[in-house]
Motif scaffolding. Structure first.
Motif, PDB file in Angstrom:
ATOM      1  N   ALA B 371     -21.530 101.387  -0.207  1.00 43.37           N
ATOM      2  CA  ALA B 371     -22.572 100.536   0.371  1.00 43.37           C
ATOM      3  C   ALA B 371     -22.174 100.044   1.757  1.00 43.37           C
ATOM      4  CB  ALA B 371     -22.836  99.354  -0.556  1.00 43.37           C
ATOM      5  N   TYR B 372     -20.952  99.534   1.881  1.00 42.57           N
ATOM      6  CA  TYR B 372     -20.516  99.016   3.183  1.00 42.57           C
ATOM      7  C   TYR B 372     -20.429 100.136   4.213  1.00 42.57           C
ATOM      8  CZ  TYR B 372     -19.719  94.120   2.222  1.00 42.57           C
ATOM      9  OH  TYR B 372     -19.921  92.802   1.969  1.00 42.57           O
ATOM     10  N   THR B 373     -19.908 101.283   3.789  1.00 44.37           N
ATOM     11  CA  THR B 373     -19.792 102.385   4.742  1.00 44.37           C
ATOM     12  C   THR B 373     -21.170 102.789   5.244  1.00 44.37           C
ATOM     13  OG1 THR B 373     -17.873 103.160   3.520  1.00 44.37           O
ATOM     14  CG2 THR B 373     -18.865 104.693   5.073  1.00 44.37           C
ATOM     15  N   SER B 374     -22.094 102.990   4.298  1.00 46.60           N
ATOM     16  CA  SER B 374     -23.419 103.454   4.690  1.00 46.60           C
ATOM     17  C   SER B 374     -24.121 102.411   5.559  1.00 46.60           C
ATOM     18  CB  SER B 374     -24.229 103.753   3.431  1.00 46.60           C
ATOM     19  OG  SER B 374     -25.429 104.375   3.773  1.00 46.60           O
ATOM     20  N   ALA B 375     -24.015 101.141   5.161  1.00 53.63           N
ATOM     21  CA  ALA B 375     -24.668 100.074   5.925  1.00 53.63           C
ATOM     22  C   ALA B 375     -24.102 100.005   7.333  1.00 53.63           C
ATOM     23  CB  ALA B 375     -24.482  98.740   5.212  1.00 53.63           C
ATOM     24  N   LEU B 376     -22.773 100.049   7.446  1.00 47.97           N
ATOM     25  CA  LEU B 376     -22.159  99.901   8.763  1.00 47.97           C
ATOM     26  C   LEU B 376     -22.407 101.129   9.635  1.00 47.97           C
ATOM     27  CD1 LEU B 376     -18.868  98.130   7.699  1.00 47.97           C
ATOM     28  CD2 LEU B 376     -20.755  97.162   9.022  1.00 47.97           C
ATOM     29  N   LEU B 377     -22.380 102.315   9.004  1.00 52.71           N
ATOM     30  CA  LEU B 377     -22.656 103.524   9.782  1.00 52.71           C
ATOM     31  C   LEU B 377     -24.045 103.453  10.399  1.00 52.71           C
ATOM     32  CD1 LEU B 377     -21.245 106.494   7.635  1.00 52.71           C
ATOM     33  CD2 LEU B 377     -20.426 105.685   9.856  1.00 52.71           C
ATOM     34  N   SER B 378     -25.023 103.046   9.583  1.00 52.42           N
ATOM     35  CA  SER B 378     -26.388 103.061  10.097  1.00 52.42           C
ATOM     36  C   SER B 378     -26.618 101.894  11.060  1.00 52.42           C
ATOM     37  CB  SER B 378     -27.392 103.010   8.943  1.00 52.42           C
ATOM     38  OG  SER B 378     -27.196 101.852   8.187  1.00 52.42           O
ATOM     39  N   SER B 427     -12.609  93.980  -3.219  1.00 47.35           N
ATOM     40  CA  SER B 427     -13.551  92.907  -2.884  1.00 47.35           C
ATOM     41  C   SER B 427     -12.858  91.826  -2.055  1.00 47.35           C
ATOM     42  CB  SER B 427     -14.251  92.375  -4.141  1.00 47.35           C
ATOM     43  OG  SER B 427     -13.490  91.399  -4.758  1.00 47.35           O
ATOM     44  N   LEU B 428     -11.533  91.627  -2.267  1.00 44.78           N
ATOM     45  CA  LEU B 428     -10.822  90.663  -1.421  1.00 44.78           C
ATOM     46  C   LEU B 428     -10.705  91.152   0.017  1.00 44.78           C
ATOM     47  CD1 LEU B 428      -8.022  89.587  -3.899  1.00 44.78           C
ATOM     48  CD2 LEU B 428      -9.768  88.113  -2.899  1.00 44.78           C
ATOM     49  N   VAL B 429     -10.481  92.453   0.166  1.00 44.34           N
ATOM     50  CA  VAL B 429     -10.393  92.990   1.522  1.00 44.34           C
ATOM     51  C   VAL B 429     -11.747  92.845   2.222  1.00 44.34           C
ATOM     52  CG1 VAL B 429     -10.127  95.117   2.856  1.00 44.34           C
ATOM     53  CG2 VAL B 429      -8.477  94.548   1.080  1.00 44.34           C
ATOM     54  N   ILE B 430     -12.819  93.127   1.480  1.00 43.58           N
ATOM     55  CA  ILE B 430     -14.152  92.977   2.067  1.00 43.58           C
ATOM     56  C   ILE B 430     -14.364  91.532   2.496  1.00 43.58           C
ATOM     57  CG2 ILE B 430     -16.617  92.987   1.519  1.00 43.58           C
ATOM     58  CD1 ILE B 430     -16.119  95.454  -0.178  1.00 43.58           C
ATOM     59  N   ILE B 441     -20.126  86.248   5.045  1.00 39.68           N
ATOM     60  CA  ILE B 441     -21.537  86.207   5.476  1.00 39.68           C
ATOM     61  C   ILE B 441     -22.293  87.420   4.949  1.00 39.68           C
ATOM     62  CG2 ILE B 441     -23.061  86.114   7.505  1.00 39.68           C
ATOM     63  CD1 ILE B 441     -20.499  85.104   9.014  1.00 39.68           C
ATOM     64  N   GLY B 442     -21.571  88.506   4.791  1.00 33.96           N
ATOM     65  CA  GLY B 442     -22.222  89.728   4.323  1.00 33.96           C
ATOM     66  C   GLY B 442     -22.945  90.446   5.448  1.00 33.96           C
ATOM     67  N   ILE B 443     -23.580  91.553   5.092  1.00 33.81           N
ATOM     68  CA  ILE B 443     -24.297  92.349   6.093  1.00 33.81           C
ATOM     69  C   ILE B 443     -25.782  92.252   5.795  1.00 33.81           C
ATOM     70  CG2 ILE B 443     -24.620  94.649   7.050  1.00 33.81           C
ATOM     71  CD1 ILE B 443     -21.833  95.315   6.233  1.00 33.81           C
ATOM     72  N   ALA B 529     -27.531  99.754  -0.910  1.00 36.86           N
ATOM     73  CA  ALA B 529     -27.424  98.918   0.289  1.00 36.86           C
ATOM     74  C   ALA B 529     -28.716  98.986   1.097  1.00 36.86           C
ATOM     75  CB  ALA B 529     -26.243  99.374   1.141  1.00 36.86           C
ATOM     76  N   HIS B 530     -29.282 100.195   1.251  1.00 36.07           N
ATOM     77  CA  HIS B 530     -30.492 100.335   2.056  1.00 36.07           C
ATOM     78  C   HIS B 530     -31.717  99.803   1.324  1.00 36.07           C
ATOM     79  CE1 HIS B 530     -28.383 102.464   5.209  1.00 36.07           C
ATOM     80  NE2 HIS B 530     -27.722 103.081   4.244  1.00 36.07           N
ATOM     81  N   LEU B 531     -31.666  99.784   0.002  1.00 34.38           N
ATOM     82  CA  LEU B 531     -32.782  99.190  -0.749  1.00 34.38           C
ATOM     83  C   LEU B 531     -32.742  97.672  -0.669  1.00 34.38           C
ATOM     84  CD1 LEU B 531     -33.063 101.256  -4.051  1.00 34.38           C
ATOM     85  CD2 LEU B 531     -34.459 101.370  -1.979  1.00 34.38           C
ATOM     86  N   TYR B 532     -31.522  97.107  -0.794  1.00 34.85           N
ATOM     87  CA  TYR B 532     -31.403  95.638  -0.830  1.00 34.85           C
ATOM     88  C   TYR B 532     -31.551  95.029   0.562  1.00 34.85           C
ATOM     89  CZ  TYR B 532     -29.146  96.655  -5.341  1.00 34.85           C
ATOM     90  OH  TYR B 532     -28.836  97.126  -6.593  1.00 34.85           O
ATOM     91  N   SER B 533     -31.179  95.793   1.579  1.00 34.26           N
ATOM     92  CA  SER B 533     -31.135  95.374   2.981  1.00 34.26           C
ATOM     93  C   SER B 533     -30.122  94.268   3.264  1.00 34.26           C
ATOM     94  CB  SER B 533     -32.521  94.976   3.517  1.00 34.26           C
ATOM     95  OG  SER B 533     -32.822  93.644   3.201  1.00 34.26           O
ATOM     96  N   TYR B 534     -29.560  93.669   2.197  1.00 26.02           N
ATOM     97  CA  TYR B 534     -28.481  92.706   2.410  1.00 26.02           C
ATOM     98  C   TYR B 534     -27.414  92.911   1.342  1.00 26.02           C
ATOM     99  CZ  TYR B 534     -25.784  88.422   2.256  1.00 26.02           C
ATOM    100  OH  TYR B 534     -24.744  87.529   2.234  1.00 26.02           O
ATOM    101  N   ILE B 535     -26.151  92.961   1.756  1.00 27.44           N
ATOM    102  CA  ILE B 535     -25.060  93.048   0.763  1.00 27.44           C
ATOM    103  C   ILE B 535     -23.945  92.095   1.182  1.00 27.44           C
ATOM    104  CG2 ILE B 535     -25.454  95.430   0.013  1.00 27.44           C
ATOM    105  CD1 ILE B 535     -23.308  96.323   1.972  1.00 27.44           C
ATOM    106  N   ASN B 536     -23.211  91.595   0.199  1.00 30.44           N
ATOM    107  CA  ASN B 536     -21.978  90.874   0.517  1.00 30.44           C
ATOM    108  C   ASN B 536     -20.909  91.246  -0.497  1.00 30.44           C
ATOM    109  OD1 ASN B 536     -22.387  89.396  -1.793  1.00 30.44           O
ATOM    110  ND2 ASN B 536     -23.135  87.578  -0.733  1.00 30.44           N
ATOM    111  N   HIS B 537     -19.790  90.528  -0.454  1.00 34.01           N
ATOM    112  CA  HIS B 537     -18.648  90.959  -1.283  1.00 34.01           C
ATOM    113  C   HIS B 537     -18.912  90.760  -2.769  1.00 34.01           C
ATOM    114  CE1 HIS B 537     -18.064  86.648  -0.929  1.00 34.01           C
ATOM    115  NE2 HIS B 537     -17.271  86.712  -1.978  1.00 34.01           N
ATOM    116  N   GLU B 538     -19.986  90.047  -3.112  1.00 36.23           N
ATOM    117  CA  GLU B 538     -20.259  89.828  -4.528  1.00 36.23           C
ATOM    118  C   GLU B 538     -21.403  90.691  -5.063  1.00 36.23           C
ATOM    119  OE1 GLU B 538     -20.790  85.616  -4.408  1.00 36.23           O
ATOM    120  OE2 GLU B 538     -18.808  85.261  -5.270  1.00 36.23           O
TER     121      GLU B 538
END
Ligand SMILES: Nc1ncnc2c1ncn2[C@@H]1O[C@H](COP(=O)(O)OP(=O)(O)OP(=O)(O)O)[C@@H](O)[C@H]1O
Ligand SMILES: [Mg+2]
Lengths: 282, 607
Positions: B371-378, B427-430, B441-443, B529-538
């Protein structure tokens, strides 16, 4: 005697200790090409541990193992399988949920070529890709091995062939032992180690197994055999090695060893347990 | 200088608390070779019983301790009697899954009873600090130290001088021999679970008082910390567990001193992974030992998979494909989209846990990486979403496999611990790597799914897209299972010793299973990630890992069709019956327990 053959396997001072117990104590052994040597000895003598040391499942504390002139001490079991060393296990270690066919195909794993390109680093990824794409070469290889497995299974008469698609856990005990031997043969071993292949078998089944081992020997396979059934040992072996408490206490032709007072003493000292059916821990 | 002493005292006190948990784990492991994943839940229960006693019943401190110990011991006895004893003769995976299920059920029960919000647990002791050398120490510190020492003493006397204690030691040394000598193993198990639970419960209460706060997240943390301490000390080694706990307490405390509070857990898990890799039998084990688990016996329940005719599968696939043409509500479509996303995760887990036998408890971490990779790439590199999702899958495959690779040498329970810890590390690293992941804050503002320039926004298009992706992954996985790799994976699962003796490298094939599985999970996370439009470490948490595990057990370990059927069932049925969200996780836990007990091969059978 060993000197007639080129030494295929040689052990020198092989030793393995578990805490205070020396399970294998400075064992020397030479095995010539095409020879069949049996290892006998009472329970807990260290026979299975010796097999583990030769096949890389355990590492010796001391001593060396040489196979075809190469030092193989402490190499991984995977490497040794690729070198052509195959074994069976005392308690039977078939893959319970795999069919008879798949169990034996695993035996041929080291011989896969088309699907396992020997390219460094990306080799595993190519293997994954080839497994998914399955080009003609891969399919042909798989087909050839399946035919070969059927031929191996045919050596056991009608014992395994009709059950080729059944999961191994559903087989009788004796049949599982046979599957193990079939799996070992599928590796096309240069050295075969059999750990009590007839344990738990009735006299008819034992005789069948004895016939098979004799056949393998006649075909020129080099075999190291652990066996409690002395009758079988006497008939098959070129030489017999007797172990007790980790040490080699006698070595020589079967009849000679049988009359050795040290051997009788070792067996008597352990209440003749060695001549009865064993199912202790491997 | 003075602060170092404070950190040392803090480390030892916290270590003392961990010791109460770890000693219980060590006792249980000693007699039954089982890592009790429910230990943290008992600790949680202890904390809340303590809260009831202190806040509601106003019990004096000594009585509070007795009440907590007694109630927790009861819970332990119940777990032993009804959760584990019926599984005594089952395959090895059964008790492992059972303790995981029990832990989930207990946590949810506490959460439903007390609400998930944190509560204050007053310490009932005067709030003074004494000077000690350069640092300070309070009465609660002394109480914790006192409870720790007293428990150790009582335990020592019990094990050394009572008949039951002797039986416990005999069983731990050699279970079969003990049984032959007439030791009643059930009684031994009971004793051990009772003691472990009492210690765990008291520990939870003390921690609640120490931080003056309790909440339901404590459970997982406690299990993890206890297990870390126990494994560091050598599984089943009671004094080792105490030393491991103190060591862990100190490592964490000094780690916090140097790097800050948010790194506390990271150090614990890194310690675990380092110990597992370098000395899997613990710091105090003699150099080379027999492996900690029995070598023989099947890990999973033998069964014949239910054969579903090809045409039936085609009909089912076609029916789901044309479903949007019928007048179904977007609510139904949404539910099924969730099922397809879960299906991809379950495909991944059924390969890794079922086909390969590596029961991963950290699978949600693979979702998070994807999720993080795809979100950040786009977002940051403006990669088209379709490619970004694939990038997420690839990253998850690569990174997930790399992270898990230290545990390839481990077996059974140890794999579960390692994956749980690795999931937490991710999840701690995230959370902490703010420059890349934007931390807590999340993405937000993740672009919607799109394919070849067309945005997929309508429920129909999202439905088809996720269904098609899942189908492709399922077909690929089916093909994989039919190849030599499928048989190699299953051989390693059934008997890794025999597999190695026939030339199968564990590293190579476990890597390949995790690469393939990691890709499927990463793609699922990417799409999410693209469906939710927002993700965070939880967003991707342990609950999803457990849900996926339940799906996998329900469908049948390793069973591709089963993973999909299980996903539809576990996502769909609660919706159908309108079960409130907070009860669902409870139900998943109960389903898991019932399956393990009554149908370990799942609906469609193990493959
Ligand atoms: N992993 C181990 N850890 C500790 N001791 C071991 C281990 N493996 C074997 N032993 C001990 O080493 C000794 C030799 O065992 P081994 O299995 O090699 O005997 P064996 O000759 O094969 O006996 P059997 O005829 O019963 O199969 C035994 O005393 C056994 O208990
Ligand atoms: Mg043996």
């Amino acid at each position: 005697m060993a000197e007639q053959h080129a030494p295929m396997l040689s052990l020198r001072g092989l030793t393995r200790r578990f805490g205070g117990l020396t399970a294998v104590d400075a064992i020397d052994l030479d095995l010539g090409k095409g020879e069949l040597v049996s290892i006998i000895g009472p329970n807990g003598a260290g026979k299975t541990t010796l097999f583990n040391l030769v096949t890389g499942l355990d590492r010796p504390d001391d001593g060396a193992v040489r196979f075809e002139g190469q030092d193989i001490t402490g190499l991984s079991p995977e490497r040794l399988a690729a070198e052509g060393i195959a074994r069976t296990f005392q308690l039977g270690r078939v893959f319970g949920n795999l069919s008879v066919m798949d169990n034996v195909l695993i035996g041929a794993h080291t011989r896969l070529r088309a699907v396992k390109p020997t390219v460094p680093v990306i080799g595993p990824l190519l293997e994954l890709g080839l497994a998914l794409l399955r080009p003609a070469s891969v399919r042909a290889e798989e087909e050839r091995l399946r035919e070969e497995v059927k031929a191996i299974l045919a050596r056991f008469g009608e014992r395994l062939l009709p059950r080729i698609d059944q999961p191994a856990y559903s087989l009788s005990y004796a049949n599982r032992r046979r599957v193990e031997i079939a799996r070992a043969l599928a590796l096309r071993p240069r050295l075969l180690l059999l750990d009590e292949p007839t344990a738990g078998m009735n006299p008819t089944e034992t005789a069948e197994m004895q016939g098979l081992v004799a056949e393998l020997k006649a075909e020129g396979l080099t075999i190291l055999l652990i066996e409690h059934k002395l009758e079988m040992v006497m008939r098959l072996s070129d030489r017999v090695i007797v172990m007790d408490e980790g040490k080699k206490i006698a070595e020589g032709p079967g009849e000679e060893v049988r009359g050795d007072p040290k051997v009788i003493e070792a067996y008597l000292g352990h209440g003749l347990s060695g001549t009865t059916e064993q199912e202790s821990a491997a | 200088m003075s602060s170092w002493l404070d950190y040392t005292i803090n480390g030892l006190i916290v270590g003392n608390v961990y010791a109460l948990v770890a000693v219980g784990l060590a006792l249980i492991f000693g007699v039954s070779r089982l890592i009790n994943f429910a230990q943290g839940s008992i600790y949680l229960v202890g904390a809340y019983i303590g809260w009831v006693a202190v806040v509601r019943l106003h019990t004096p401190l000594p009585l509070t301790i007795i009440v907590v110990a007694a109630a927790a011991a009861m819970v332990g006895l119940i777990i032993e009697r009804f959760g584990l004893r019926p599984l005594q003769n089952s395959v090895r995976i059964a008790p492992l899954l059972a303790t995981i299920g029990i832990s989930f059920v207990l946590d949810q029960l506490v959460m439903l009873t007390f609400s998930p919000n944190p509560r204050a647990l007053p310490s009932q002791l005067p709030d003074v600090r004494f000077q000690l050398g350069g640092g300070t120490i309070g009465p609660l510190d002394l109480l914790i130290a006192g409870v720790g020492l007293t428990s150790a003493l009582l335990l020592f006397v019990f094990l050394r001088y009572t008949k039951l204690g002797w039986a416990v030691r005999a069983t731990a040394q050699d279970r079969d021999a003990a049984m032959q000598m007439g030791v009643d193993v059930n009684r031994v198990n009971q004793a051990v679970f009772g003691i472990a639970a009492a210690l765990g419960g008291v520990s939870g209460m003390l921690v609640g008082m120490y931080y003056n706060q309790i909440d339901t997240a404590m459970s997982l943390q406690a299990t993890l910390k206890g297990v870390v301490a126990e494994v560091v000390g050598g599984a089943g080694n009671v004094p080792g567990a105490v030393i491991g706990s103190l060591l862990l307490g100190l490592v964490e405390s000094y780690g916090v001193a140097v790097f800050g509070t948010s790194y506390r857990n990271l150090f614990a898990f890194l310690l675990l992974v380092v110990v597992l890799v370098l000395r899997p039998s613990g710091l105090f084990a003699s150099a080379r030992q027999a492996p900690p688990e029995p070598l023989t016996g099947t890990f999973i329940a033998p069964s014949r998979p239910v054969r579903i005719p090809r045409w039936a599968l085609l009909v089912a696939a076609a029916a789901f494909a044309v479903l949007p043409f019928f007048p179904v509500s977007s609510y139904v479509l949404q539910t099924l989209i969730n099922a397809w996303l879960l299906g991809m995760l379950a495909l991944s887990l059924t390969l890794v846990a079922g086909t390969m036998g590596q029961v991963s408890l950290g699978h949600a971490a693979l979702l998070a990486i994807g999720a993080y990779t795809s979100a950040l790439l786009s977002l940051t590199l403006a990669v088209p979403v379709g490619l970004a999702v694939i990038g997420g899958g690839l990253m998850s495959a690569a990174l997930g496999t790399l992270l898990i690779s230290p545990s390839f040498r481990l077996r059974g329970h140890y794999v579960s611990i390692a994956t749980l810890a690795i999931g937490e590390i991710v999840s701690l690293v995230i959370l902490n790597w703010e420059s890349v992941t934007r931390g807590p804050i999340g993405i937000s503002g993740i672009p919607p799914l799109s394919l070849f320039g067309y945005d997929l926004i309508s429920p129909f298009s999202v439905y088809w897209f996720s269904f098609a992706v899942m189908l492709v992954l399922a077909l690929l996985q089916g093909r994989l299972l039919g190849s030599h790799l499928g048989r190699s994976f299953r051989a390693i699962r059934d008997d890794d010793i025999a597999a190695r003796a026939y030339g199968l490298s564990l590293n190579r094939y476990k890597s390949l299973a995790f690469i393939f599985g990691g890709f499927a999970a990463g793609v699922s996370g990417g799409i999410a990630a693209h469906l939710y439009s927002y993700i965070n470490h939880e967003t991707f948490n342990t609950q999803q890992s457990i849900l996926a595990l339940t799906v996998v057990i329900l469908g049948g370990l390793g069973n591709v069709v089963g993973a999909i059927v299980g996903s539809v069932a576990l996502v769909g049925l609660p919706e159908l019956f309108r079960i409130a969200a907070e009860y669902r996780i409870l139900i998943y836990g109960i389903v898991l327990l019932l399956l393990v007990r009554f149908r370990p091969q799942g609906l469609l059978g193990t493959i």
